[in-house]
Design a protein around this motif. Structure first.
Motif, PDB file in Angstrom:
ATOM      1  N   GLN A 297       0.843  -1.201   0.000  1.00  0.00           N
ATOM      2  CA  GLN A 297       0.000   0.000   0.000  1.00  0.00           C
ATOM      3  C   GLN A 297       0.876   1.248   0.000  1.00  0.00           C
ATOM      4  O   GLN A 297       1.779   1.359   0.764  1.00  0.00           O
ATOM      5  CB  GLN A 297      -0.879   0.009   1.253  1.00  0.00           C
ATOM      6  CG  GLN A 297      -1.756  -1.197   1.383  1.00  0.00           C
ATOM      7  CD  GLN A 297      -2.887  -1.195   0.385  1.00  0.00           C
ATOM      8  OE1 GLN A 297      -3.279  -0.138  -0.110  1.00  0.00           O
ATOM      9  NE2 GLN A 297      -3.402  -2.363   0.057  1.00  0.00           N
TER      10      GLN A 297
ATOM     11  N   TYR B 197      -1.996   7.644   2.319  1.00  0.00           N
ATOM     12  CA  TYR B 197      -2.360   6.655   1.295  1.00  0.00           C
ATOM     13  C   TYR B 197      -2.611   7.354  -0.036  1.00  0.00           C
ATOM     14  O   TYR B 197      -2.823   8.558  -0.084  1.00  0.00           O
ATOM     15  CB  TYR B 197      -3.611   5.874   1.733  1.00  0.00           C
ATOM     16  CG  TYR B 197      -3.315   4.817   2.765  1.00  0.00           C
ATOM     17  CD1 TYR B 197      -2.716   3.616   2.401  1.00  0.00           C
ATOM     18  CD2 TYR B 197      -3.631   5.015   4.100  1.00  0.00           C
ATOM     19  CE1 TYR B 197      -2.441   2.633   3.343  1.00  0.00           C
ATOM     20  CE2 TYR B 197      -3.360   4.044   5.056  1.00  0.00           C
ATOM     21  CZ  TYR B 197      -2.764   2.854   4.668  1.00  0.00           C
ATOM     22  OH  TYR B 197      -2.497   1.892   5.605  1.00  0.00           O
TER      23      TYR B 197
ATOM     24  N   ASN C 154      -5.071   7.517  -1.893  1.00  0.00           N
ATOM     25  CA  ASN C 154      -6.332   8.250  -2.030  1.00  0.00           C
ATOM     26  C   ASN C 154      -6.345   9.542  -1.219  1.00  0.00           C
ATOM     27  O   ASN C 154      -7.366  10.216  -1.112  1.00  0.00           O
ATOM     28  CB  ASN C 154      -7.508   7.356  -1.625  1.00  0.00           C
ATOM     29  CG  ASN C 154      -7.459   6.977  -0.151  1.00  0.00           C
ATOM     30  OD1 ASN C 154      -6.600   7.432   0.598  1.00  0.00           O
ATOM     31  ND2 ASN C 154      -8.401   6.150   0.263  1.00  0.00           N
TER      32      ASN C 154
ATOM     33  N   ALA D 290      -3.025   8.763   7.251  1.00  0.00           N
ATOM     34  CA  ALA D 290      -3.258   7.805   8.329  1.00  0.00           C
ATOM     35  C   ALA D 290      -2.324   8.051   9.508  1.00  0.00           C
ATOM     36  O   ALA D 290      -2.693   7.840  10.657  1.00  0.00           O
ATOM     37  CB  ALA D 290      -3.095   6.383   7.811  1.00  0.00           C
TER      38      ALA D 290
ATOM     39  N   ASN E 154     -11.087   3.135  16.077  1.00  0.00           N
ATOM     40  CA  ASN E 154     -11.079   2.613  14.707  1.00  0.00           C
ATOM     41  C   ASN E 154     -10.561   3.706  13.776  1.00  0.00           C
ATOM     42  O   ASN E 154     -11.023   4.839  13.830  1.00  0.00           O
ATOM     43  CB  ASN E 154     -12.489   2.224  14.256  1.00  0.00           C
ATOM     44  CG  ASN E 154     -12.996   0.978  14.985  1.00  0.00           C
ATOM     45  OD1 ASN E 154     -14.177   0.883  15.279  1.00  0.00           O
ATOM     46  ND2 ASN E 154     -12.122   0.044  15.282  1.00  0.00           N
ATOM     47  N   GLY E 155      -9.588   3.326  12.951  1.00  0.00           N
ATOM     48  CA  GLY E 155      -9.063   4.287  11.976  1.00  0.00           C
ATOM     49  C   GLY E 155      -7.985   5.198  12.523  1.00  0.00           C
ATOM     50  O   GLY E 155      -7.538   6.130  11.838  1.00  0.00           O
ATOM     51  N   ALA E 156      -7.517   4.954  13.751  1.00  0.00           N
ATOM     52  CA  ALA E 156      -6.504   5.822  14.348  1.00  0.00           C
ATOM     53  C   ALA E 156      -5.137   5.669  13.676  1.00  0.00           C
ATOM     54  O   ALA E 156      -4.304   6.568  13.726  1.00  0.00           O
ATOM     55  CB  ALA E 156      -6.376   5.531  15.837  1.00  0.00           C
ATOM     56  N   GLY E 157      -4.893   4.517  13.065  1.00  0.00           N
ATOM     57  CA  GLY E 157      -3.626   4.318  12.373  1.00  0.00           C
ATOM     58  C   GLY E 157      -2.781   3.172  12.913  1.00  0.00           C
ATOM     59  O   GLY E 157      -1.630   2.997  12.515  1.00  0.00           O
ATOM     60  N   LYS E 158      -3.339   2.357  13.804  1.00  0.00           N
ATOM     61  CA  LYS E 158      -2.576   1.269  14.421  1.00  0.00           C
ATOM     62  C   LYS E 158      -2.111   0.241  13.392  1.00  0.00           C
ATOM     63  O   LYS E 158      -0.937  -0.127  13.338  1.00  0.00           O
ATOM     64  CB  LYS E 158      -3.440   0.571  15.493  1.00  0.00           C
ATOM     65  CG  LYS E 158      -3.988   1.511  16.556  1.00  0.00           C
ATOM     66  CD  LYS E 158      -4.894   0.803  17.552  1.00  0.00           C
ATOM     67  CE  LYS E 158      -6.153   0.194  16.955  1.00  0.00           C
ATOM     68  NZ  LYS E 158      -7.160   1.159  16.478  1.00  0.00           N
ATOM     69  N   THR E 159      -3.054  -0.221  12.584  1.00  0.00           N
ATOM     70  CA  THR E 159      -2.710  -1.244  11.592  1.00  0.00           C
ATOM     71  C   THR E 159      -1.743  -0.688  10.550  1.00  0.00           C
ATOM     72  O   THR E 159      -0.840  -1.393  10.093  1.00  0.00           O
ATOM     73  CB  THR E 159      -3.995  -1.792  10.929  1.00  0.00           C
ATOM     74  OG1 THR E 159      -4.799  -2.381  11.943  1.00  0.00           O
ATOM     75  CG2 THR E 159      -3.682  -2.842   9.879  1.00  0.00           C
ATOM     76  N   THR E 160      -1.920   0.565  10.214  1.00  0.00           N
ATOM     77  CA  THR E 160      -1.012   1.205   9.257  1.00  0.00           C
ATOM     78  C   THR E 160       0.413   1.179   9.800  1.00  0.00           C
ATOM     79  O   THR E 160       1.362   0.829   9.087  1.00  0.00           O
ATOM     80  CB  THR E 160      -1.463   2.657   8.998  1.00  0.00           C
ATOM     81  OG1 THR E 160      -2.788   2.621   8.488  1.00  0.00           O
ATOM     82  CG2 THR E 160      -0.535   3.344   8.011  1.00  0.00           C
TER      83      THR E 160
ATOM     84  N   GLN F 143      -4.471  -8.213  11.690  1.00  0.00           N
ATOM     85  CA  GLN F 143      -5.857  -8.024  12.127  1.00  0.00           C
ATOM     86  C   GLN F 143      -6.809  -8.893  11.308  1.00  0.00           C
ATOM     87  O   GLN F 143      -7.792  -9.405  11.810  1.00  0.00           O
ATOM     88  CB  GLN F 143      -6.215  -6.544  11.973  1.00  0.00           C
ATOM     89  CG  GLN F 143      -7.603  -6.194  12.436  1.00  0.00           C
ATOM     90  CD  GLN F 143      -7.823  -4.694  12.451  1.00  0.00           C
ATOM     91  OE1 GLN F 143      -6.976  -3.912  12.048  1.00  0.00           O
ATOM     92  NE2 GLN F 143      -8.975  -4.278  12.916  1.00  0.00           N
TER      93      GLN F 143
ATOM     94  N   HIS G 185      -9.003  -3.618  21.480  1.00  0.00           N
ATOM     95  CA  HIS G 185     -10.080  -2.727  21.898  1.00  0.00           C
ATOM     96  C   HIS G 185     -10.633  -3.168  23.258  1.00  0.00           C
ATOM     97  O   HIS G 185     -11.537  -2.539  23.784  1.00  0.00           O
ATOM     98  CB  HIS G 185     -11.188  -2.687  20.841  1.00  0.00           C
ATOM     99  CG  HIS G 185     -10.749  -2.011  19.576  1.00  0.00           C
ATOM    100  ND1 HIS G 185     -10.463  -0.668  19.506  1.00  0.00           N
ATOM    101  CD2 HIS G 185     -10.501  -2.494  18.339  1.00  0.00           C
ATOM    102  CE1 HIS G 185     -10.082  -0.355  18.268  1.00  0.00           C
ATOM    103  NE2 HIS G 185     -10.084  -1.455  17.539  1.00  0.00           N
TER     104      HIS G 185
HETATM  105  N1  LIG Z   1      -5.279   0.765   1.870  1.00  0.00           N
HETATM  106  C1  LIG Z   1      -5.761   1.925   2.309  1.00  0.00           C
HETATM  107  N2  LIG Z   1      -6.034   2.918   1.448  1.00  0.00           N
HETATM  108  C2  LIG Z   1      -6.521   4.084   1.886  1.00  0.00           C
HETATM  109  N3  LIG Z   1      -6.753   4.383   3.159  1.00  0.00           N
HETATM  110  C3  LIG Z   1      -6.504   3.436   4.066  1.00  0.00           C
HETATM  111  C4  LIG Z   1      -5.987   2.162   3.690  1.00  0.00           C
HETATM  112  N4  LIG Z   1      -5.826   1.416   4.805  1.00  0.00           N
HETATM  113  C5  LIG Z   1      -6.223   2.198   5.829  1.00  0.00           C
HETATM  114  N5  LIG Z   1      -6.626   3.412   5.388  1.00  0.00           N
HETATM  115  C6  LIG Z   1      -7.108   4.539   6.212  1.00  0.00           C
HETATM  116  O1  LIG Z   1      -6.079   4.886   7.127  1.00  0.00           O
HETATM  117  C7  LIG Z   1      -6.636   5.220   8.399  1.00  0.00           C
HETATM  118  C8  LIG Z   1      -5.992   4.352   9.462  1.00  0.00           C
HETATM  119  O2  LIG Z   1      -6.416   3.003   9.270  1.00  0.00           O
HETATM  120  P1  LIG Z   1      -5.848   1.802  10.136  1.00  0.00           P
HETATM  121  O3  LIG Z   1      -6.331   0.571   9.545  1.00  0.00           O
HETATM  122  O4  LIG Z   1      -4.380   1.988  10.295  1.00  0.00           O
HETATM  123  O5  LIG Z   1      -6.585   2.085  11.532  1.00  0.00           O
HETATM  124  P2  LIG Z   1      -6.619   1.204  12.846  1.00  0.00           P
HETATM  125  O6  LIG Z   1      -6.155   2.087  13.955  1.00  0.00           O
HETATM  126  O7  LIG Z   1      -5.909  -0.056  12.664  1.00  0.00           O
HETATM  127  O8  LIG Z   1      -8.192   0.945  13.000  1.00  0.00           O
HETATM  128  P3  LIG Z   1      -9.006  -0.330  13.572  1.00  0.00           P
HETATM  129  O9  LIG Z   1      -9.041  -0.212  15.063  1.00  0.00           O
HETATM  130  O10 LIG Z   1     -10.363  -0.157  12.987  1.00  0.00           O
HETATM  131  O11 LIG Z   1      -8.326  -1.555  13.109  1.00  0.00           O
HETATM  132  C9  LIG Z   1      -8.135   5.058   8.249  1.00  0.00           C
HETATM  133  O12 LIG Z   1      -8.679   6.326   7.991  1.00  0.00           O
HETATM  134  C10 LIG Z   1      -8.296   4.163   7.060  1.00  0.00           C
HETATM  135  O13 LIG Z   1      -9.494   4.454   6.388  1.00  0.00           O
END
Ligand SMILES: Nc1ncnc2c1ncn2[C@@H]1O[C@H](COP(=O)(O)OP(=O)(O)OP(=O)(O)O)[C@@H](O)[C@H]1O
Ligand SMILES: [Mg+2]
Lengths: 256, 239
Positions: free
Chosen positions: A256, B14, B16, B20, B40-46, B85, B194
């Motif tokens: 990504q 990203y 788009n 993140a 959700n969406g905070a950026g952890k998985t990123t 995840q 969570h």
């Molecule tokens: N492949 C992608 N392309 C565009 N935006 C993305 C992509 N993956 C994640 N995002 C965006 O990046 C932001 C962070 O997402 P991320 O998955 O890191 O959050 P998270 O903290 O892991 O959330 P969760 O608790 O829901 O797992 C979100 O706004 C998400 O929509």
């Protein structure tokens, strides 16, 4: 090759081979059935009326073309669908998070394509023996052309898998590119029977050189320059390796 | 002792246009178990994706046990184990093969990987399922398979992205015992979850992300006390 890279490479090859064997009704059988029908219908029934083609009986003429056709589609499809499948299911991430080097990943998948291409080619050849007694003139040419052809189409399959975004993208190339080029590549006819214009056009079809070189291994005669074709195919394979590795190193279509 | 992880001003936008991560910095000491929290969406998985090589960062740097992830990605990846995840194994493959093959990608031959796989699968209650294909596992079993796969190369740093989602109470307890045991034997662990009581019980320190920035970082007990909150959940809701 370091031993770690070799273990990684071996893991992919093993996995690909297990996959080919596990779903053999999808990987090996279809080509064997269709090519058997070609031998029976074109070789046996229609062939008797055609007589000779390119200096041998029509059935004997068909053998190299049909073997090559199987090698091409199977090498390509194996890598394209297996790699795209891994991308689609995201199991490719297992490899991406590991320390495996891109060249070892590419070599692993391409070897899988070689395994299937050569296995199906061998099976089709064995079927052909039931219809016509094989006559080999240059074993070296047979081995070289089957190997380099499977290599090139495995690489193209990998490239397709890398660029594809949906399953449809993987089905497109066989239908719209591979099948027409193979059918027009001298599987069923000798290029010399074509009018000069279409003969010239055919020389722009890379598959012509592969099939002609492979047929040379049986008959000892060729329409194209065998050494020239061999050289060009090696260069094509080299270019594809460099291109695919560059995309893979960048994580194109994977990260990504 | 060198930090297990040093993250400096890491950014990710990203394609788009989603920002993140907007300059994240924090450190994780060797041997610790850190909770990485955020909505959700905070950026952890990123962030986890960047560390293990699935996401290309657009700024900043990160070091794993003092090794830069860009300069020596192969070295850092072999030190990291990741439990993603989302399920990302091949559903047509057998449980045992998935784990043994994963070891192969790290250069571990089958002769070494097979006994290790047996130990790990037994520990995670999946040994009976070793010949079952991934598709036939229940959600909680799939989750445990991801854990087994992440451990087979004996990583020094384990990234757990919501490992307990969908795992039942009893098995979850067993899973945490296992994780705590790994940590006690020296594995550094970053845990995303969570379930805040879990985080509070298991981890000493916490990093809280909010819309791509670190908003809180420190010892859980201290943060809770200083803010006058009842517990981590209460504190978290105030952030
Ligand atoms: N492949 C992608 N392309 C565009 N935006 C993305 C992509 N993956 C994640 N995002 C965006 O990046 C932001 C962070 O997402 P991320 O998955 O890191 O959050 P998270 O903290 O892991 O959330 P969760 O608790 O829901 O797992 C979100 O706004 C998400 O929509
Ligand atoms: Mg997440």
């Amino acid at each position: 090759m370091t031993s770690a890279a070799f273990v990684g490479y071996g893991t992919i090859v093993r996995k690909e081979t297990v996959r080919i064997v596990r779903i053999w009704t999808q990987t090996i059988l279809p080509s064997v059935i269709s090519q058997t029908l070609y031998f029976a219908i074109f070789g046996g029934i229609v062939g008797a009326r055609i007589g000779h083609m390119g200096g041998s009986s029509y059935t004997a003429f068909l053998v190299p073309g049909l073997v090559m056709m199987s090698a091409i589609t199977n090498a390509f499809s194996n890598v394209a669908s297996s790699f795209f499948g891994a991308k689609f299911q995201r199991s490719i991430e297992e490899i991406l998070v590991s320390p495996m080097k891109p060249w070892a990943v590419l070599a692993g998948y391409v070897s899988g394509g070689l395994v299937r291409g050569v296995a199906v080619a061998a099976a089709v050849f064995l079927v052909s023996v039931a219809f016509v007694r094989p006559h080999v003139t240059h074993m070296g040419a047979l081995i070289f052309f089957i190997f380099v052809t499977c290599l090139i189409f495995s690489l193209l399959g990998f490239l397709n898998g890398l660029l594809a975004r949906k399953f449809d993208d993987v089905g497109l190339i066989p239908t719209f590119v591979l099948t027409p080029l193979t059918y027009l590549g001298g599987v069923f006819y000798d290029l010399n029977v074509l009018p000069p214009f279409w003969r010239a056009v055919s020389h722009a079809n890379p598959i012509v050189y592969m099939i002609d070189g492979f047929r040379f291994g049986f008959t000892g005669t060729a329409v194209t320059s065998v050494l020239g074709s061999a050289g060009i195919l090696v260069v094509v394979a080299g270019v594809l390796i460099v291109l695919t590795l560059a995309l893979l190193r960048r994580g194109f279509g994977l990260k990504q | 002792m060198t930090n297990a992880l040093t993250i400096t001003d890491v950014r990710k936008t990203y394609k788009n246009g989603t920002e993140a991560l907007k300059g994240v910095s924090f450190g994780v000491r060797g041997g610790e178990m850190l909770a990485l929290l955020g909505a959700n969406g905070a950026g952890k998985t990123t962030l986890i994706g960047i560390l293990c090589g699935l996401v290309t960062k657009t700024g900043g740097s990160a070091e794993v046990f003092g090794v830069d992830i860009d300069a020596h990605p192969e070295q850092t990846r072999s030190m990291i184990g990741v439990v993603p995840q989302e399920f990302n194994f091949n559903i047509f493959e057998r449980v045992g093969d998935i784990v043994i093959d994963a070891a192969g990608y790290y250069g571990i031959p089958r002769s070494v990987a097979a006994p290790r796989t047996e130990t790990i699968l037994k520990r995670l209650g999946l040994w009976d399922k070793r010949d079952a294909v991934g598709r036939t596992l229940s959600g909680g079993m799939k989750r445990r398979l991801l854990i087994a796969r992440a451990l087979v190369h004996e990583p020094k740093l384990l990234l757990l992205d919501e490992p307990s989602a969908g795992v039942d109470v009893e098995l979850r307890r067993g899973m945490w015992e296992f994780v705590v045991d790994l940590n006690a034997h020296g594995t550094t662990i970053i845990l995303t979850t969570h379930y805040l009581e879990e985080a509070e019980r298991l981890c000493k320190r916490v990093v809280i992300l909010k819309r791509g920035v670190v908003v809180q970082e420190g010892e859980i007990a201290e943060l809770v006390r200083a803010s006058g909150a009842k517990n981590l959940e209460d504190f978290y809701l105030r952030v």
